[in-house]
Write a protein that holds these residues in place. Structure first.
Motif, PDB file in Angstrom:
ATOM      1  N   ILE A 178      40.553  -0.097  54.190  1.00  0.00           N
ATOM      2  CA  ILE A 178      39.223  -0.658  54.012  1.00  0.00           C
ATOM      3  C   ILE A 178      39.189  -2.169  53.870  1.00  0.00           C
ATOM      4  CG2 ILE A 178      37.005  -0.397  52.668  1.00  0.00           C
ATOM      5  CD1 ILE A 178      37.492   2.445  52.209  1.00  0.00           C
ATOM      6  N   GLY A 179      39.870  -2.637  53.022  1.00  0.00           N
ATOM      7  CA  GLY A 179      39.892  -4.173  52.752  1.00  0.00           C
ATOM      8  C   GLY A 179      40.255  -4.704  54.112  1.00  0.00           C
ATOM      9  N   ALA A 225      39.973  -3.573  57.261  1.00  0.00           N
ATOM     10  CA  ALA A 225      38.931  -3.670  58.118  1.00  0.00           C
ATOM     11  C   ALA A 225      37.721  -4.499  58.033  1.00  0.00           C
ATOM     12  CB  ALA A 225      38.353  -2.234  58.488  1.00  0.00           C
ATOM     13  N   VAL A 226      37.384  -4.722  56.705  1.00  0.00           N
ATOM     14  CA  VAL A 226      36.372  -5.548  56.138  1.00  0.00           C
ATOM     15  C   VAL A 226      36.717  -7.113  56.324  1.00  0.00           C
ATOM     16  CG1 VAL A 226      35.160  -6.637  54.321  1.00  0.00           C
ATOM     17  CG2 VAL A 226      35.120  -4.086  54.435  1.00  0.00           C
ATOM     18  N   PHE A 232      36.594  -7.718  60.245  1.00  0.00           N
ATOM     19  CA  PHE A 232      34.999  -7.799  60.671  1.00  0.00           C
ATOM     20  C   PHE A 232      34.582  -9.048  60.246  1.00  0.00           C
ATOM     21  CE2 PHE A 232      34.802  -3.126  60.954  1.00  0.00           C
ATOM     22  CZ  PHE A 232      34.504  -3.214  62.266  1.00  0.00           C
ATOM     23  N   GLY A 233      34.729  -9.547  59.086  1.00  0.00           N
ATOM     24  CA  GLY A 233      34.663 -11.044  58.630  1.00  0.00           C
ATOM     25  C   GLY A 233      35.157 -12.118  59.608  1.00  0.00           C
ATOM     26  N   THR A 263      42.164 -10.364  57.953  1.00  0.00           N
ATOM     27  CA  THR A 263      42.822  -9.312  57.506  1.00  0.00           C
ATOM     28  C   THR A 263      43.965  -9.154  56.277  1.00  0.00           C
ATOM     29  OG1 THR A 263      42.601  -8.779  59.890  1.00  0.00           O
ATOM     30  CG2 THR A 263      44.234  -7.344  58.680  1.00  0.00           C
ATOM     31  N   GLY A 269      41.957  -9.414  53.287  1.00  0.00           N
ATOM     32  CA  GLY A 269      41.163  -8.102  52.953  1.00  0.00           C
ATOM     33  C   GLY A 269      42.316  -7.213  52.401  1.00  0.00           C
ATOM     34  N   GLY A 316      41.911  -5.183  49.185  1.00  0.00           N
ATOM     35  CA  GLY A 316      41.868  -3.637  49.106  1.00  0.00           C
ATOM     36  C   GLY A 316      42.789  -3.007  48.255  1.00  0.00           C
TER      37      GLY A 316
END
Length: 69
Positions: free
Chosen positions: A18-19, A21-22, A25-26, A39, A42, A46
């Motif tokens: 999840i981290g 992916a966030v 996207f960031g 990535t 993140g 995560g």
């Protein structure tokens, strides 16, 4: 799979995914210099979040066990 059957490694892996992916996207939205950097940061965040969730789940399970005894 219910949340009661998750091992600490499951929480950590879920946090890393999840981290990452966030972070990706960031990076796509311009919050980071590069996709690799966003990535990676993140995934590190995560990992820390997964550790925290695993510790909280262990404490919660111990409390429930003590209440049942």
């Amino acid at each position: 799979m219910s949340l009661n059957n998750l091992s600490p490694a499951d929480y950590i892996v879920r946090g890393i995914l999840i981290g990452g992916a966030v972070g990706a996207f960031g990076a796509m939205l311009g919050f980071s210099r590069s996709m690799f950097w966003g990535t990676g940061i993140g995934m590190i965040a995560g990992f820390m979040a997964g550790l925290t969730l695993a510790k909280r789940a262990e404490k919660r399970a111990a409390q429930l066990k003590n209440k049942q005894d």
